[in-house]
Design a protein around this motif. Structure first.
Motif, mmCIF file in Angstrom:
data_model
loop_
_atom_site.group_PDB
_atom_site.id
_atom_site.type_symbol
_atom_site.label_atom_id
_atom_site.label_comp_id
_atom_site.label_asym_id
_atom_site.label_seq_id
_atom_site.Cartn_x
_atom_site.Cartn_y
_atom_site.Cartn_z
ATOM 1 N N VAL A 180 0.886 -1.162 0.000
ATOM 2 C CA VAL A 180 0.000 0.000 0.000
ATOM 3 C C VAL A 180 0.925 1.214 0.000
ATOM 4 O O VAL A 180 1.498 1.565 1.028
ATOM 5 N N ASP A 191 0.589 4.085 2.489
ATOM 6 C CA ASP A 191 0.792 3.761 3.896
ATOM 7 C C ASP A 191 2.257 3.391 4.121
ATOM 8 O O ASP A 191 2.585 2.271 4.495
ATOM 9 N N SER A 198 -0.119 -5.145 0.973
ATOM 10 C CA SER A 198 -1.502 -5.030 0.505
ATOM 11 C C SER A 198 -2.300 -6.272 0.905
ATOM 12 O O SER A 198 -3.496 -6.193 1.155
#
Length: 136
Positions: A70, A73, A91
């Motif tokens: 991700v 993040d 992810s």
């Protein structure tokens, strides 16, 4: 110390710059810095799947992360001016995504370390699945 508890069962993979390890949700790289290193002397970036880390003008890491992440993040911190901690969020957070290396073709876990990582993630996943749904 919360940090100690968090890392008590961590399976580390050694690297020339420090170590990396993984949990169900994250892959963490810890880079040992020269004492006194400031955050402004560090450039650390995750762009798509490419991770680049430069400390005091010296490239430490440069490559494609070994799994799906991700990118929004992504976090890095400098602790006590001597440790760079890079946190990459996977992810797939089910625990079925055990990375064999931090970057593709770079910093691989040896077979025993990888086996220990897989066992740890499987154990964490089973424990999580056994939790009552109201505690989530």
């Amino acid at each position: 110390m919360a940090d100690f508890e968090e890392r008590i069962d961590v399976v580390e993979c050694k690297a020339p710059w420090g170590c990396w390890y993984q949990t169900l949700e994250e892959v963490v790289a810890e880079v040992t810095l020269e004492p006194g290193t400031k955050a402004k002397e560090i450039k650390c970036k995750l762009s798509g799947k490419k991770l680049t880390t430069v400390v005091r003008g010296k490239e430490i890491m440069n490559g494609t992360v070994a799994g799906n992440v991700v990118t929004d993040d992504f976090l890095w911190t400098v602790e006590d001016n001597k440790l760079l901690r890079i946190v990459i969020t996977k992810s797939d957070r089910t625990g079925r995504d055990c990375w064999q290396s931090l970057l593709q073709g770079q910093y691989p876990a040896d077979p025993q370390v990888y086996d220990d990582m897989e066992k740890k993630l499987t154990m964490e996943r089973v424990q999580r699945e056994d939790l009552p749904s109201e505690s989530v």
